[in-house]
Design a protein around this motif. Structure first.
Motif, PDB file in Angstrom:
ATOM      1  N   VAL A 163      -0.693  13.453 -26.693  1.00 36.64           N
ATOM      2  CA  VAL A 163      -1.140  14.839 -26.782  1.00 36.64           C
ATOM      3  C   VAL A 163      -0.572  15.376 -28.096  1.00 36.64           C
ATOM      4  CG1 VAL A 163      -1.050  17.123 -25.713  1.00 36.64           C
ATOM      5  CG2 VAL A 163      -1.072  15.083 -24.263  1.00 36.64           C
ATOM      6  N   ILE A 164      -1.409  15.998 -28.903  1.00 35.99           N
ATOM      7  CA  ILE A 164      -0.966  16.538 -30.182  1.00 35.99           C
ATOM      8  C   ILE A 164      -1.221  18.035 -30.269  1.00 35.99           C
ATOM      9  CG2 ILE A 164      -1.420  16.575 -32.674  1.00 35.99           C
ATOM     10  CD1 ILE A 164       0.200  14.153 -31.852  1.00 35.99           C
ATOM     11  N   THR A 165      -2.441  18.435 -29.972  1.00 36.27           N
ATOM     12  CA  THR A 165      -2.846  19.814 -30.189  1.00 36.27           C
ATOM     13  C   THR A 165      -2.789  20.632 -28.904  1.00 36.27           C
ATOM     14  OG1 THR A 165      -4.550  21.214 -31.194  1.00 36.27           O
ATOM     15  CG2 THR A 165      -5.315  19.384 -29.796  1.00 36.27           C
ATOM     16  N   MET A 166      -2.584  21.936 -29.061  1.00 38.99           N
ATOM     17  CA  MET A 166      -2.692  22.882 -27.954  1.00 38.99           C
ATOM     18  C   MET A 166      -4.011  23.647 -28.016  1.00 38.99           C
ATOM     19  SD  MET A 166       0.033  22.693 -25.946  1.00 38.99           S
ATOM     20  CE  MET A 166       0.042  20.897 -26.148  1.00 38.99           C
ATOM     21  N   ASP A 167      -4.853  23.319 -28.987  1.00 35.60           N
ATOM     22  CA  ASP A 167      -6.186  23.911 -29.081  1.00 35.60           C
ATOM     23  C   ASP A 167      -7.009  23.474 -27.870  1.00 35.60           C
ATOM     24  OD1 ASP A 167      -9.022  24.172 -29.718  1.00 35.60           O
ATOM     25  OD2 ASP A 167      -8.404  24.571 -31.780  1.00 35.60           O
ATOM     26  N   LYS A 168      -7.605  24.434 -27.166  1.00 35.58           N
ATOM     27  CA  LYS A 168      -8.316  24.140 -25.921  1.00 35.58           C
ATOM     28  C   LYS A 168      -9.434  23.116 -26.093  1.00 35.58           C
ATOM     29  CE  LYS A 168      -7.555  28.181 -22.990  1.00 35.58           C
ATOM     30  NZ  LYS A 168      -8.216  29.290 -22.262  1.00 35.58           N
ATOM     31  N   GLN A 169      -9.982  22.998 -27.281  1.00 36.58           N
ATOM     32  CA  GLN A 169     -11.104  22.090 -27.481  1.00 36.58           C
ATOM     33  C   GLN A 169     -10.724  20.638 -27.212  1.00 36.58           C
ATOM     34  OE1 GLN A 169     -12.865  22.272 -31.404  1.00 36.58           O
ATOM     35  NE2 GLN A 169     -14.619  21.007 -30.818  1.00 36.58           N
ATOM     36  N   TYR A 170      -9.485  20.271 -27.567  1.00 36.26           N
ATOM     37  CA  TYR A 170      -9.105  18.861 -27.472  1.00 36.26           C
ATOM     38  C   TYR A 170      -7.820  18.606 -26.679  1.00 36.26           C
ATOM     39  CZ  TYR A 170     -12.537  18.145 -31.205  1.00 36.26           C
ATOM     40  OH  TYR A 170     -13.682  18.112 -31.945  1.00 36.26           O
ATOM     41  N   THR A 171      -7.095  19.633 -26.302  1.00 34.18           N
ATOM     42  CA  THR A 171      -5.805  19.417 -25.667  1.00 34.18           C
ATOM     43  C   THR A 171      -5.948  18.828 -24.273  1.00 34.18           C
ATOM     44  OG1 THR A 171      -3.664  20.453 -25.253  1.00 34.18           O
ATOM     45  CG2 THR A 171      -5.592  21.667 -24.515  1.00 34.18           C
ATOM     46  N   HIS A 172      -4.836  18.382 -23.719  1.00 31.48           N
ATOM     47  CA  HIS A 172      -4.746  18.025 -22.305  1.00 31.48           C
ATOM     48  C   HIS A 172      -4.288  19.279 -21.583  1.00 31.48           C
ATOM     49  CE1 HIS A 172      -2.474  16.395 -18.748  1.00 31.48           C
ATOM     50  NE2 HIS A 172      -3.653  15.842 -18.605  1.00 31.48           N
ATOM     51  N   SER A 173      -5.156  19.824 -20.748  1.00 26.15           N
ATOM     52  CA  SER A 173      -4.900  21.154 -20.188  1.00 26.15           C
ATOM     53  C   SER A 173      -3.635  21.197 -19.341  1.00 26.15           C
ATOM     54  CB  SER A 173      -6.104  21.625 -19.368  1.00 26.15           C
ATOM     55  OG  SER A 173      -6.383  20.725 -18.301  1.00 26.15           O
ATOM     56  N   GLY A 174      -3.342  20.126 -18.597  1.00 29.11           N
ATOM     57  CA  GLY A 174      -2.137  20.115 -17.774  1.00 29.11           C
ATOM     58  C   GLY A 174      -0.881  20.208 -18.613  1.00 29.11           C
ATOM     59  N   SER A 175      -0.817  19.426 -19.695  1.00 28.23           N
ATOM     60  CA  SER A 175       0.344  19.470 -20.582  1.00 28.23           C
ATOM     61  C   SER A 175       0.497  20.849 -21.209  1.00 28.23           C
ATOM     62  CB  SER A 175       0.204  18.419 -21.686  1.00 28.23           C
ATOM     63  OG  SER A 175       0.177  17.118 -21.152  1.00 28.23           O
ATOM     64  N   ARG A 176      -0.605  21.404 -21.648  1.00 27.62           N
ATOM     65  CA  ARG A 176      -0.574  22.736 -22.260  1.00 27.62           C
ATOM     66  C   ARG A 176      -0.081  23.779 -21.266  1.00 27.62           C
ATOM     67  NH1 ARG A 176      -4.497  26.502 -25.758  1.00 27.62           N
ATOM     68  NH2 ARG A 176      -4.528  28.315 -24.376  1.00 27.62           N
ATOM     69  N   ASN A 177      -0.630  23.772 -20.066  1.00 25.38           N
ATOM     70  CA  ASN A 177      -0.273  24.798 -19.085  1.00 25.38           C
ATOM     71  C   ASN A 177       1.196  24.712 -18.683  1.00 25.38           C
ATOM     72  OD1 ASN A 177      -2.884  25.711 -19.166  1.00 25.38           O
ATOM     73  ND2 ASN A 177      -3.490  24.790 -17.219  1.00 25.38           N
ATOM     74  N   ASN A 217      -7.024  14.016 -30.666  1.00 26.61           N
ATOM     75  CA  ASN A 217      -5.621  14.372 -30.863  1.00 26.61           C
ATOM     76  C   ASN A 217      -4.991  13.504 -31.938  1.00 26.61           C
ATOM     77  OD1 ASN A 217      -4.302  16.333 -28.557  1.00 26.61           O
ATOM     78  ND2 ASN A 217      -6.158  15.315 -27.820  1.00 26.61           N
ATOM     79  N   SER A 218      -5.183  12.201 -31.823  1.00 24.19           N
ATOM     80  CA  SER A 218      -4.610  11.287 -32.815  1.00 24.19           C
ATOM     81  C   SER A 218      -5.289  11.423 -34.164  1.00 24.19           C
ATOM     82  CB  SER A 218      -4.714   9.846 -32.309  1.00 24.19           C
ATOM     83  OG  SER A 218      -3.785   9.611 -31.270  1.00 24.19           O
ATOM     84  N   LEU A 219      -6.614  11.637 -34.160  1.00 28.83           N
ATOM     85  CA  LEU A 219      -7.335  11.784 -35.419  1.00 28.83           C
ATOM     86  C   LEU A 219      -6.855  13.012 -36.187  1.00 28.83           C
ATOM     87  CD1 LEU A 219     -10.957  10.948 -34.161  1.00 28.83           C
ATOM     88  CD2 LEU A 219      -9.390   9.434 -35.385  1.00 28.83           C
ATOM     89  N   LEU A 220      -6.656  14.111 -35.480  1.00 30.64           N
ATOM     90  CA  LEU A 220      -6.168  15.331 -36.130  1.00 30.64           C
ATOM     91  C   LEU A 220      -4.787  15.106 -36.743  1.00 30.64           C
ATOM     92  CD1 LEU A 220      -7.244  18.002 -33.482  1.00 30.64           C
ATOM     93  CD2 LEU A 220      -8.083  17.866 -35.839  1.00 30.64           C
ATOM     94  N   PHE A 221      -3.924  14.408 -36.012  1.00 27.55           N
ATOM     95  CA  PHE A 221      -2.570  14.189 -36.523  1.00 27.55           C
ATOM     96  C   PHE A 221      -2.598  13.247 -37.719  1.00 27.55           C
ATOM     97  CE2 PHE A 221       1.984  12.903 -36.137  1.00 27.55           C
ATOM     98  CZ  PHE A 221       2.528  14.181 -36.176  1.00 27.55           C
TER      99      PHE A 221
END
Length: 305
Positions: A197-211, A254-258
């Motif tokens: 998991v890299i981003t907290m942007d809703k488009q690509y994040t893992h919602s459970g990790s973010r929440n 997530n990995s591509l963005l990083f």
């Protein structure tokens, strides 16, 4: 007879240090930061894998290779679990044993999870524990046959988010701290991120990790702070990334963005995208050529200066 007994004790001590686990608390007794007594107890679930939740007393499980094959490298391993549990053996101790077999010291981090009521400020806790783990490895480097400049971090899934947070939010240590461990830098010398998991942007994040980490309705500042593709700098350490295209849990973006952020800052990086594997494959034992990710990772680690 007495000499034989002493030799036996010495042999047992050697075995307890090299190739097997010994566990150390992250913090001195009574000095766990950002913690309050909420009446919670740590939970352990043992089914196909071992899962921990509601961690109250964070620790490190130290796995050291035999001295004769020690490379001087060490890795802090951060298991995943969506910031709600820790997949402790699947993405922790099993990985540590593999690293040991290659001469690499490994430290499995049992970090506190932000969904526990014992957190004072939930989003701060995992990074506190990861920073402390890196410092503890450096503080113990001479005894563990580790070179202080060869200490990296490896994370899986949400543990990959924690690892990438450490690699983008580190500090140089407090040189005046009364606790000598806190004087060491928390910057990892390299990062290994497996389906992170890299981003907290809703488009690509893992919602459970973010929440669990920043809440269901976080501020824009928190979203940016923990979107680690936005936090990369020229000081971010060299990084190795693995992901699968068909990951439905944590999108490959997530990995591509990083990777793109690392490239933009001219940080050395290597990325392997596999066509299959889904999410949570761990060492991928018996999964065809997906299993080769660990060989590619080892080659990369050996190439580091």
């Amino acid at each position: 007879m007495k000499r034989t007994a002493l030799l036996t004790i010495a042999a047992m001590f050697t075995l307890s240090v090299y190739g097997q686990e010994h566990t150390l608390p992250l913090y001195p007794a009574g000095k766990v930061p950002n913690w309050k007594d909420a009446g919670e107890k740590e939970q352990a679930e043992v089914n196909e894998i071992v899962r921990y939740s509601l961690v109250q007393e964070p620790n490190i499980a130290v796995f050291l290779p035999p001295k004769r094959i020690a490379t001087g490298q060490a890795v802090v391993v951060c298991p995943g679990g969506g910031y709600g549990v820790l997949a402790y053996d699947w993405e922790g101790t099993s990985v540590a044993k593999w690293l040991n077999s290659k001469g690499i010291a490994a430290v499995v981090l049992k970090y506190r999870l932000p969904n526990a009521k014992s957190n004072i400020t939930p989003h701060l806790t995992p990074l506190m524990d990861a920073k402390r783990a890196i410092r503890m490895v450096r503080a113990n480097a001479p005894q563990w046959n580790v070179q202080p400049g060869k200490v990296g971090v490896m994370g899986f899934s949400a543990g990959g988010h924690l690892a990438s947070t450490l690699g983008t939010h580190f500090d140089a240590g407090n040189k005046t701290a009364t606790d000598s461990v806190e004087r060491f830098s928390s910057r990892p010398d390299f990062m290994v991120l497996i389906y992170p998991v890299i981003t907290m942007d809703k488009q690509y994040t893992h919602s459970g990790s973010r929440n669990y980490l920043i809440g269901a309705n976080p501020s824009a500042d928190l979203v940016q702070l923990y979107s680690n593709e936005l936090q990369v700098s020229k000081e971010t350490p060299s990084t190795f990334i693995v992901h699968s295209t068909d990951d439905k849990g944590v999108p490959v973006e997530n990995s591509l963005l990083f990777y793109q952020a690392l490239k933009a800052k001219e940080v050395p990086a290597e990325m392997h995208i596999y066509p299959y594997g889904g999410h949570g494959f761990g060492l991928a034992t018996g999964r065809g050529y997906l299993e080769s990710w660990s060989d590619r990772c080892l080659d990369w680690m050996r190439s580091l200066k």
